[in-house]
Design a protein around this motif. Structure first.
Motif, short mmCIF file in Angstrom:
data_model
loop_
_atom_site.label_atom_id
_atom_site.label_comp_id
_atom_site.label_asym_id
_atom_site.label_seq_id
_atom_site.Cartn_x
_atom_site.Cartn_y
_atom_site.Cartn_z
N ASP A 96 0.82 -1.21 0.00
CA ASP A 96 0.00 0.00 0.00
C ASP A 96 0.86 1.26 0.00
N ASN A 97 2.03 1.15 0.56
CA ASN A 97 2.88 2.35 0.66
C ASN A 97 4.33 1.93 0.84
N GLY A 98 5.19 2.93 0.77
CA GLY A 98 6.62 2.61 0.93
C GLY A 98 7.46 3.85 1.13
N VAL A 99 8.68 3.63 1.59
CA VAL A 99 9.64 4.75 1.76
C VAL A 99 11.02 4.28 1.31
N ILE A 100 11.83 5.26 0.90
CA ILE A 100 13.26 4.97 0.69
C ILE A 100 14.03 5.83 1.69
N ASN A 101 14.96 5.19 2.40
CA ASN A 101 15.77 5.89 3.40
C ASN A 101 17.22 5.93 2.96
N ARG A 102 17.91 6.99 3.41
CA ARG A 102 19.37 7.03 3.22
C ARG A 102 20.00 6.81 4.59
N TRP A 103 21.00 5.96 4.62
CA TRP A 103 21.68 5.65 5.89
C TRP A 103 23.01 6.41 5.91
N ASP A 104 23.25 7.22 6.96
CA ASP A 104 24.49 8.00 6.98
C ASP A 104 25.50 7.43 7.97
N GLY A 105 25.23 6.20 8.41
CA GLY A 105 26.14 5.56 9.37
C GLY A 105 25.62 5.67 10.78
N GLY A 106 24.67 6.61 11.01
CA GLY A 106 24.15 6.77 12.37
C GLY A 106 22.64 6.88 12.38
N ALA A 107 22.06 7.36 11.29
CA ALA A 107 20.62 7.56 11.26
C ALA A 107 20.09 7.34 9.85
N LEU A 108 18.76 7.08 9.81
CA LEU A 108 18.11 6.93 8.51
C LEU A 108 17.42 8.25 8.17
N HIS A 109 17.54 8.68 6.92
CA HIS A 109 16.89 9.91 6.48
C HIS A 109 15.93 9.56 5.36
N LEU A 110 14.71 10.09 5.50
CA LEU A 110 13.69 9.83 4.50
C LEU A 110 14.05 10.54 3.20
N ILE A 111 14.23 9.80 2.08
CA ILE A 111 14.52 10.53 0.84
C ILE A 111 13.43 10.37 -0.21
N ALA A 112 12.51 9.39 -0.04
CA ALA A 112 11.36 9.31 -0.94
C ALA A 112 10.24 8.56 -0.22
N THR A 113 9.00 8.97 -0.52
CA THR A 113 7.86 8.28 0.10
C THR A 113 6.81 8.02 -0.97
N HIS A 114 6.00 7.01 -0.72
CA HIS A 114 4.89 6.73 -1.64
C HIS A 114 3.66 6.41 -0.81
N ASN A 115 2.61 7.19 -1.04
CA ASN A 115 1.35 6.98 -0.31
C ASN A 115 1.50 7.13 1.20
N MET A 116 2.38 8.02 1.63
CA MET A 116 2.57 8.21 3.07
C MET A 116 1.92 9.52 3.49
N PRO A 117 1.07 9.50 4.53
CA PRO A 117 0.46 10.76 4.95
C PRO A 117 1.51 11.71 5.53
N GLN A 118 1.24 13.02 5.38
CA GLN A 118 2.19 14.04 5.82
C GLN A 118 2.52 13.88 7.31
N ALA A 119 1.52 13.45 8.09
CA ALA A 119 1.74 13.33 9.54
C ALA A 119 2.87 12.35 9.83
N PHE A 120 2.93 11.26 9.06
CA PHE A 120 4.00 10.28 9.27
C PHE A 120 5.35 10.90 8.88
N ILE A 121 5.32 11.59 7.70
CA ILE A 121 6.57 12.22 7.22
C ILE A 121 7.08 13.20 8.28
N ASP A 122 6.12 13.95 8.90
CA ASP A 122 6.52 14.93 9.92
C ASP A 122 7.18 14.24 11.11
#
Ligand code: ADP
Length: 654
Positions: A96-122
């Motif tokens: 139903d939905n998905g995200v792509i994260n970038r890993w910087d060695g310490g944390a994941l950063h959201l770099i793309a989302t599909h069908n994700m509500p803004q509240a989750f992104i926030d």
């Protein structure tokens, strides 16, 4: 692409591949089903399975080729590629939905989302996401393999209240989730997570599809990085070419070259301020770029000195690039006042090296703590090397110019000397006739007069005597002319005696009084009371004065306008010089001739020889003096002869 193929990405090691191969799984299903179905039924099942699988493969191929097309046509923007990858992965895996994260060695950063509500992104963007160890991402990071959670609502990360998991379940409604790592070689660079808003686990085939997309995403990231690097390199090459152009064009203006160079290096290295500090013994140009108006003033107080209290000093000390990530955290840093005014934090110094010796330093500064990369340091060093080339060019050019100047001075002196020599020889005959013509003409006219006075009845003997006297004195003058000319070519000091200048001037003027009267010229003398004396050749100096006065008479004679006035003055010119000036009220020197009237054979007179002034200057210079001319006021010309005095001349004039 064949199912299970890892084309475009790194084959996943067994350690990471927790999910069993899809083929085996499908085969097991078929065998299980085979036990209860008829042969025909089994065939039908197999056919429809193959048919479905074929469709899936075809769909995957379409999606993959779309992603590859995007990658190959990308201008460096990875976002549309991520969006396409994610949309395809969600669709093909029936998520139903998905995200792509970038890993910087310490944390994941959201770099793309599909069908994700803004509240989750926030929620995700609120702070760097360091995944809960039991969450799908946490487990994926620990195991370095795809992690599949059948029901997130039952998972420990949710039950323990991990905010992103809670948001995933409660805001998005995700129940089944899958996290697949993205690998670049052995390095984890990110992940793709898919979610289903119901409890329905992903198949191993679907997991493989996501793995393929993960590999493609990595290719896209890598391509974009290469493209970015290529652009950077290109930009740097263009800048380097610009610098070379500037250097070759404006070698005359070192300051412009250094200013431009500094601006380019600041911009290309992503700095905000820059300063170029010279070692004054080598060059003086100093440059600053960026920062407040006071930057130039503040930076100019930082003098080139090898010491450990500043980045500039350390760079000068070590002769290699020196970087301080944060000057505020550096206990040895001493330029607090400059730091406070300019507000920099990260500081990089690169030396300007000539023969391995620092002759200056370029300092680049950033207002935040953000160290320069190795590439940027290398780039800054390249620019510093270019600066050294420019400084060297300017130095060589100055040297060359000085040498050329000296050479042209020597050539001019040689030419003048040669001209003088030529003049000595060629002009000898001409000058003799020139100098002798006057007394001879006078002898002839006095002789004629004497004959006429003798013819009077009775003969006017008084007039005859005075005409004869004039003839005698003119013939003395003629023979004096020969003596003087000969003396010109003798050793400098031969025939020199002490001369009373007042007497000299008086005698010349009285000798010419007749001529002055003939032409209605008032002669005026302006002499000092204490007559100064000089050492020199009396006859030659007399000739100079006679020449100057004759020229003045001729100039005024040809001039109709105004009162004719000749003034000869003598006055001290400093402690050990005196000035004899001959001033007339004639038309003055022709502007076109002014520069060369002292050259031989320059004349404006129909019967002139153009030798009088050349010989006069030669005589005066042989006496250690100078002869020059300037306009008189309100009109006329004034010739000044500066001669060294025998003793300090008296200050009293008149
Ligand atoms: P000559 O008298 O044979 O021309 P000089 O060398 O004595 O040669 O003078 C060169 C030229 O300088 C003159 O022809 C004249 O044009 C200019 N000149 C010299 N003295 C004066 C003067 N007092 N006023 C104006 N022009 C002068």
């Amino acid at each position: 692409m064949a199912r299970g193929s890892k084309a475009g990405g790194k084959p996943l090691g067994g350690r990471r591949r927790k999910t069993p191969g899809r083929k085996r799984h499908s085969h097991q299903n078929a065998v299980r089903r085979g036990g209860v179905a008829s042969v025909a039924g089994r065939r039908k099942v197999v056919v429809s399975r193959l048919d479905r699988e074929l469709k899936e493969v075809a769909e995957q191929q379409v999606a993959t080729s779309e992603v590859l097309r995007l990658i190959s046509s990308s201008s460096g923007d990875v976002q549309p590629i991520f969006a396409s990858i994610l949309a395809s992965a969600v669709r093909l895996c029936a998520a139903d939905n998905g995200v792509i994260n970038r890993w910087d060695g310490g944390a994941l950063h959201l770099i793309a989302t599909h069908n994700m509500p803004q509240a989750f992104i926030d929620v995700r963007n609120q702070s760097p996401y360091r995944p809960h160890q039991h969450s799908a991402s946490g487990r994926m990071l620990a195991s370095k393999a795809p992690v599949h959670i059948a029901d997130l609502a039952e998972d420990r990360s949710y039950l323990e209240g991990n905010p992103p998991t809670v948001a995933a379940v409660e805001v998005v409604g995700i129940r089944t989730t899958l996290a697949v790592p993205m690998w670049k070689g052995d390095e984890l660079v990110g992940s793709i997570s898919l979610g289903r808003n119901e409890v329905r686990p992903f198949t191993s085939g679907q997991i493989e599809v996501v793995q393929n997309f993960a590999a493609q995403a990595v290719v896209a990231i890598e391509n974009a990085r290469l493209l970015h690097e290529l652009r950077e390199t290109l930009e740097q090459q263009v800048a380097a070419a610009d610098v070379l152009k500037i250097i070759s064009r404006s070698t005359f203006d070192l300051q412009t070259v250094l200013d431009t160079l500094l601006e380019l290096v600041v911009r290309l290295c992503g700095a905000e301020l820059g300063a170029l500090h010279p070692k004054r013994a080598n060059f003086r140009a100093f440059a600053t770029y960026g920062g407040p108006a006071s930057h130039n003033e503040v930076a100019s107080t930082v003098l080139f000195e090898p010491d450990s209290g500043s980045v500039m000093g350390r760079t000068a000390l070590e002769g290699r690039p020196v970087q301080v990530a944060d000057v505020l955290a550096d206990p040895q840093y001493q330029l607090q006042a400059a730091q406070q005014q300019l507000g920099y934090r990260t500081c990089l110094g690169v030396p300007l090296l000539r023969d391995g010796e620092p002759i200056g330093v370029i300092v680049l500064m950033r207002s935040t703590v953000r160290p320069f990369t190795d590439r940027q340091i290398q780039l800054a060093q390249n620019f510093a090397d270019q600066a050294v080339v420019a400084i060297e060019n300017a130095r060589l050019l100055t040297e060359l110019r000085q040498r050329t100047d000296a050479l042209s001075r020597t050539v001019a002196e040689l030419q003048r000397e040669r001209k003088n020599k030529l003049m000595n020889l060629e002009a000898m005959a001409a000058s003799i006739s020139h100098e002798v013509r006057q007394p001879l003409a006078s002898i002839a006219s006095n002789g004629g007069a004497a004959i006429r006075f003798l013819g009077h009845a009775p003969p006017n003997l008084e007039e005859v005597r005075s005409a004869l006297n004039r003839m005698v004195s003119e013939s003395h003058r003629a023979s004096q002319v020969f003596d003087n000319i000969r003396a010109l070519f003798e050793k400098a000091e031969q025939g020199h005696e002490s001369i009373d200048v007042n007497d000299l001037v008086r005698s010349v003027l009285s000798g010419l009084q007749g001529e002055l009267d003939d032409h209605g010229i008032t002669g005026r003398l302006d002499l000092p009371r204490d007559s100064p004396s000089i050492t020199g050749h009396k006859g030659q100096l007399q000739e100079v004065l006679v020449n100057l006065i004759h020229n003045a008479i001729e100039a005024m004679r040809a001039d109709e306008a105004g009162r004719r006035l000749l003034q000869v003055s003598v006055r001290p010119g400093g402690a050990d010089k005196l000035i004899v000036a001959v001033e007339d009220s004639g038309p003055g020197i022709d502007a076109k001739q002014a520069a060369n009237i002292f050259d031989a054979f320059v004349t404006t007179k129909p019967h002139g020889m153009g030798l009088g002034l050349a010989l006069s200057r030669m005589i005066v210079e042989r006496h250690g003096g100078q002869l020059s001319v300037s306009p008189a006021q309100p009109r006329g010309a004034v010739f000044r002869m500066v001669l060294p005095t025998a003793q300090p001349s008296s200050k009293a004039s008149r």
